[in-house]
Design a protein around this motif. Structure first.
Motif, short mmCIF file in Angstrom:
data_model
loop_
_atom_site.label_atom_id
_atom_site.label_comp_id
_atom_site.label_asym_id
_atom_site.label_seq_id
_atom_site.Cartn_x
_atom_site.Cartn_y
_atom_site.Cartn_z
N LEU A 174 0.85 -1.20 0.00
CA LEU A 174 0.00 0.00 0.00
C LEU A 174 0.88 1.24 0.00
N THR A 175 0.67 2.12 -0.97
CA THR A 175 1.38 3.39 -1.05
C THR A 175 0.38 4.53 -1.25
N GLY A 176 0.81 5.74 -0.90
CA GLY A 176 -0.05 6.91 -1.01
C GLY A 176 -0.25 7.55 0.35
N GLU A 177 0.10 8.82 0.44
CA GLU A 177 0.06 9.52 1.71
C GLU A 177 -1.21 10.33 1.87
N PRO A 178 -1.89 10.25 3.04
CA PRO A 178 -3.02 11.13 3.29
C PRO A 178 -2.56 12.55 3.52
N GLY A 179 -3.38 13.52 3.15
CA GLY A 179 -3.08 14.93 3.39
C GLY A 179 -4.06 15.48 4.40
N ASP B 215 -10.07 14.52 5.35
CA ASP B 215 -10.40 13.09 5.36
C ASP B 215 -9.29 12.29 4.66
N PRO B 216 -8.63 11.38 5.34
CA PRO B 216 -7.56 10.61 4.70
C PRO B 216 -8.06 9.74 3.56
N LEU B 217 -9.36 9.40 3.57
CA LEU B 217 -9.91 8.56 2.50
C LEU B 217 -10.19 9.36 1.23
N ALA B 218 -10.05 10.66 1.30
CA ALA B 218 -10.26 11.49 0.11
C ALA B 218 -8.99 11.61 -0.73
N HIS B 219 -7.88 11.03 -0.25
CA HIS B 219 -6.60 11.16 -0.93
C HIS B 219 -6.27 9.85 -1.65
N PRO B 220 -5.58 9.94 -2.78
CA PRO B 220 -5.32 8.73 -3.58
C PRO B 220 -4.35 7.76 -2.90
N ARG B 221 -4.58 6.49 -3.15
CA ARG B 221 -3.68 5.45 -2.67
C ARG B 221 -3.73 4.27 -3.63
N LEU B 222 -2.69 3.47 -3.58
CA LEU B 222 -2.53 2.36 -4.52
C LEU B 222 -2.19 1.09 -3.75
N THR B 223 -2.94 0.03 -4.02
CA THR B 223 -2.63 -1.29 -3.47
C THR B 223 -2.12 -2.16 -4.61
N THR B 224 -0.89 -2.63 -4.48
CA THR B 224 -0.25 -3.42 -5.53
C THR B 224 -0.02 -4.84 -5.03
N GLN B 225 -0.55 -5.81 -5.75
CA GLN B 225 -0.32 -7.20 -5.43
C GLN B 225 0.96 -7.64 -6.14
N CYS B 226 1.88 -8.23 -5.38
CA CYS B 226 3.23 -8.49 -5.88
C CYS B 226 3.67 -9.92 -5.60
#
Length: 251
Positions: A79-84, A87-98
């Motif tokens: 999981l990457t992507g920092e909250p600003g 609402d932290p859920l309003a900020h983009p994030r990426l879940t990468t399966q590896c």
């Protein structure tokens, strides 16, 4: 029950670019593995770097739970992507399966990754060569991008990788390219601060170059600048970097 696919948007180049930036500009991330002792998911924070082909890399101790877990089962979720603010859920994030792949010490890949990792994480020099530490490449298989409320996308692993025949050649020239860039544009630090909308007093430097763009660091902040097009010839790297440097200088 509403069809789950109906909440997804069609994956376009804008979504792919956002996903790449979220992954390549992350200094650290949350790594989830399967604990071999219990079978339960186990999440931990790890420092992140990227290899020349865009694959995320981690440096971990053999004593850690996540290392033992990856040895038993190489599947992982990052999981990457920092909250600003707000609402932290309003900020983009990426879940990468590896799928995690060990990087062998003494290999050319290990030396390349070590150099790139230290450009981001200078303090890791204190322990990077300890015998119980190793690198894993986290090969992207698929990813889920949440760009904010109502902006969900599914991506393929290839969407996050830098698939260029010039990768190895650019890796060999990267240090010289950065030196040439600084010599040609002595005002680069201030221009990058303007580009990234950061305080002018912050000292920025280029900490990584590849066929898709470059990374810049200032203290604990990393920002990613993507090229308009992928480099497929190592001879083009200087012109692409110079073009970016000129544009930020003029901002």
């Amino acid at each position: 029950m509403k069809d789950q696919a109906s909440v997804l948007r069609e994956t376009d180049e804008e979504a792919r670019k956002l996903a790449r930036i979220l992954l390549r500009s992350a200094r650290y991330g949350a790594l989830a593995v399967l604990d071999p002792a219990t079978g339960f998911p186990f999440a931990s924070r790890v420092l992140l770097g990227t290899d020349i082909d865009g694959v995320p890399v981690i440096l971990v101790s053999a004593l850690s739970t996540h290392t033992k877990a990856l040895e038993a089962d190489p599947r992982a979720s990052l999981l990457t992507g920092e909250p600003g603010r707000g609402d932290p859920l309003a900020h983009p994030r990426l879940t990468t399966q590896c799928i995690a792949e060990t990087v062998e010490r003494g290999s050319s890949a290990h030396q390349r990754i070590r150099t790139r990792f230290l450009d981001r994480h200078a303090k890791a020099k204190l322990y990077i060569d300890f015998p119980d530490f190793r690198f894993f490449r986290l090969m992207p298989q698929s990813a889920s991008l949440n760009g904010g409320f109502g902006r969900a996308y599914l991506l393929e692993g290839a969407d996050l990788m830098i698939l260029s025949p010039a990768n190895d050649a650019v890796a060999a020239q990267a240090a010289q390219v950065v030196r040439d860039l600084v010599d040609k544009h002595p005002d680069l630090s201030g221009a990058l601060a303007k580009l990234f909308n950061e305080p002018n007093g912050a000292a920025w430097r280029v900490c990584g170059v590849d066929c898709a763009g470059f990374d810049a660091i200032s203290g604990d902040l990393i920002n990613r600048c993507e090229f308009e097009s992928l480099i497929d010839n190592a001879a083009d790297i200087t012109s692409h970097i110079s073009k970016i440097a000129y544009s930020v200088r003029e901002i």
